[in-house]
Design a protein around this motif. Structure first.
Motif, PDB file in Angstrom:
ATOM      1  N   UNK A 186       0.866  -1.037  -0.114  1.00 47.98           N
ATOM      2  CA  UNK A 186      -0.142  -0.130  -0.147  1.00 47.98           C
ATOM      3  C   UNK A 186       0.885   1.076   0.188  1.00 47.98           C
ATOM      4  N   UNK A 187       0.671   1.978  -0.967  1.00 47.77           N
ATOM      5  CA  UNK A 187       1.464   3.205  -1.039  1.00 47.77           C
ATOM      6  C   UNK A 187       0.805   4.547  -1.548  1.00 47.77           C
ATOM      7  N   UNK A 188       1.544   5.624  -1.690  1.00 48.58           N
ATOM      8  CA  UNK A 188       0.603   6.834  -2.258  1.00 48.58           C
ATOM      9  C   UNK A 188       1.088   6.857  -3.626  1.00 48.58           C
ATOM     10  N   UNK A 189       2.085   7.536  -4.225  1.00 49.14           N
ATOM     11  CA  UNK A 189       2.425   7.748  -5.559  1.00 49.14           C
ATOM     12  C   UNK A 189       3.379   6.837  -6.080  1.00 49.14           C
ATOM     13  N   UNK A 190       2.768   5.844  -6.881  1.00 50.22           N
ATOM     14  CA  UNK A 190       3.421   4.782  -7.472  1.00 50.22           C
ATOM     15  C   UNK A 190       4.595   5.287  -8.373  1.00 50.22           C
ATOM     16  N   UNK A 191       4.711   6.525  -8.788  1.00 47.44           N
ATOM     17  CA  UNK A 191       5.605   6.939  -9.882  1.00 47.44           C
ATOM     18  C   UNK A 191       7.008   7.465  -9.424  1.00 47.44           C
ATOM     19  N   UNK A 223      -3.585   9.026   3.470  1.00 48.86           N
ATOM     20  CA  UNK A 223      -3.939   9.552   4.673  1.00 48.86           C
ATOM     21  C   UNK A 223      -4.743   8.188   5.505  1.00 48.86           C
ATOM     22  N   UNK A 224      -5.051   8.709   7.026  1.00 50.01           N
ATOM     23  CA  UNK A 224      -5.637   7.712   7.668  1.00 50.01           C
ATOM     24  C   UNK A 224      -7.213   7.242   7.066  1.00 50.01           C
ATOM     25  N   UNK A 225      -7.928   8.301   6.352  1.00 53.39           N
ATOM     26  CA  UNK A 225      -9.206   7.829   6.052  1.00 53.39           C
ATOM     27  C   UNK A 225      -9.201   7.094   4.908  1.00 53.39           C
ATOM     28  N   UNK A 226      -8.058   7.224   4.098  1.00 56.65           N
ATOM     29  CA  UNK A 226      -7.692   6.491   2.688  1.00 56.65           C
ATOM     30  C   UNK A 226      -7.779   4.964   3.154  1.00 56.65           C
ATOM     31  N   UNK A 248       0.269   6.681   9.087  1.00 59.24           N
ATOM     32  CA  UNK A 248      -0.740   7.160   9.345  1.00 59.24           C
ATOM     33  C   UNK A 248      -1.594   6.323   8.685  1.00 59.24           C
ATOM     34  N   UNK A 249      -1.504   5.987   7.321  1.00 60.25           N
ATOM     35  CA  UNK A 249      -2.274   4.978   6.567  1.00 60.25           C
ATOM     36  C   UNK A 249      -2.272   3.761   7.106  1.00 60.25           C
ATOM     37  N   UNK A 250      -1.298   3.264   7.643  1.00 58.34           N
ATOM     38  CA  UNK A 250      -1.419   1.920   8.413  1.00 58.34           C
ATOM     39  C   UNK A 250      -2.275   1.733   9.647  1.00 58.34           C
ATOM     40  N   UNK A 251      -2.329   2.834  10.328  1.00 57.31           N
ATOM     41  CA  UNK A 251      -3.043   3.176  11.580  1.00 57.31           C
ATOM     42  C   UNK A 251      -4.651   2.984  10.927  1.00 57.31           C
ATOM     43  N   UNK A 252      -4.695   3.660   9.989  1.00 53.06           N
ATOM     44  CA  UNK A 252      -6.343   3.897   9.381  1.00 53.06           C
ATOM     45  C   UNK A 252      -6.715   2.238   8.878  1.00 53.06           C
TER      46      UNK A 252
END
Length: 333
Positions: A186-191, A223-226, A248-252
């Motif tokens: 799980x990541x943000x920008x893949x590029x 982010x958390x909500x995502x 933060x994403x992991x905590x979400x």
């Protein structure tokens, strides 16, 4: 016309705009039409105009000021990086100017130009992407720059980071040894270079070597909500182990899993690749790839002091050791 003779008047005349418009463009003011901004920047690049430095005759003078470009001031990852930078800057008597490009309210090249206009002696860059416009801005002014906590394809720019491939492979191996077979990333920008050339290839290689199928990569999770909203998809896809590039994403994901009645780590194991304090204060505490953030910042700042003083730098691409901290979100068999 010699490079040192170029003035804001010359740029305005060539671009057929007012000097006020040129000033707004070089200072990153967004209240300029795109076609006008592009025309002015084209003239600036062609004439090699450097705002303020030429006009005020300051090109050869030191300001003992360093610029920091940070994606998000609220992110503890960058706060911990900045602490190491600030301590070394204080030791060598440099002042710090911080520019945030949070939520992309200001593009990277505009943020850089704004710093260069303030006559900084060097820049530490912490954003996960380095656009060509930003690269050109650095080259045009011959300002030393060091990348901290990130990597880029422009090898002429020194960087201080960790071996992301090795770290993620070790994390995947932990999940695999715990009996997890449907692993996700799980990541943000893949590029970005860190993701596209390090984390994603390491993930795909691991799955191939262990005959784990095509795998699942979830991108643009910021982010958390995502993270919270993503869990239902993870569950639907049968994911039982996941590496997340943001704590933060992991905590979400963790909170959503618990709210859904799932057990962590029995039903789902989670590893965050960004071990800030957040990873350790949640319950269950998150297993994490601990990057030496303070040290990365300190080494980057020390390298920058050498570059600003024209001292020799033996290694321009430094990788510092990381640590895989095994906590409660993995069973650690």
């Amino acid at each position: 016309m010699r490079k040192q003779d170029i003035t804001i008047y010359d740029v305005a005349r060539e671009a057929k705009v007012s000097m006020a418009t040129v000033s707004r463009v070089v200072n990153g003011n967004t209240n300029v039409r795109k076609d006008t901004r592009d025309r002015v920047m084209k003239v600036i690049n062609r004439l090699h105009y450097q705002p303020n430095a030429v006009a005020q005759g300051l090109a050869s003078k030191r300001t003992t000021t360093v610029g920091l470009i940070v994606p998000d001031l609220t992110n503890l990852y960058f706060a911990e990086l900045s602490k190491g930078i600030d301590d070394i800057a204080l030791l060598y008597k440099y002042n710090i100017i911080i520019t945030s490009i949070e939520n992309r309210l200001m593009r990277e090249d505009q943020a850089i130009q704004g710093l260069l206009n303030k006559q900084v002696d060097g820049v530490i860059y912490m954003s996960d992407s380095l656009p060509e416009e930003a690269v050109e801005a650095f080259k045009r002014t011959d300002t030393p720059v060091v990348l901290a906590g990130t990597k880029d394809n422009h090898q002429e720019f020194p960087s201080v980071a960790i071996d992301y491939k090795k770290a993620d492979t070790e994390a995947l191996n932990l999940l695999y040894n715990d009996g997890k077979k449907n692993l996700a990333l799980v990541l943000d920008n893949p590029d970005t270079v860190v993701n596209a050339e390090n984390r994603i290839p390491a993930y795909k290689k691991f799955l191939e070597e262990h005959n784990l199928g095509e795998g699942h990569i979830y991108s643009h999770i910021k982010d958390h909500s995502d993270g919270y909203n993503l869990f239902s998809q993870l569950s639907q896809d049968g994911i039982d182990g996941v590496i997340v590039t943001s704590d933060v994403t992991a905590v979400g994901i963790l909170n959503s899993a618990i709210d859904a009645g799932k057990k962590v780590p029995d039903d789902l194991e989670i590893i965050t690749a960004s071990a800030t304090q957040i990873a350790s204060v949640v319950r269950p505490a998150l297993t994490a790839i601990r990057q030496p953030l303070y040290d990365i910042g300190a080494v980057a700042m020390r390298m920058l002091t050498k570059l600003m003083n024209n001292e020799k730098v033996d290694n321009m691409q430094i990788e510092l050791p990381y640590e895989l901290l095994k906590k409660q979100s993995t069973s650690n068999n």
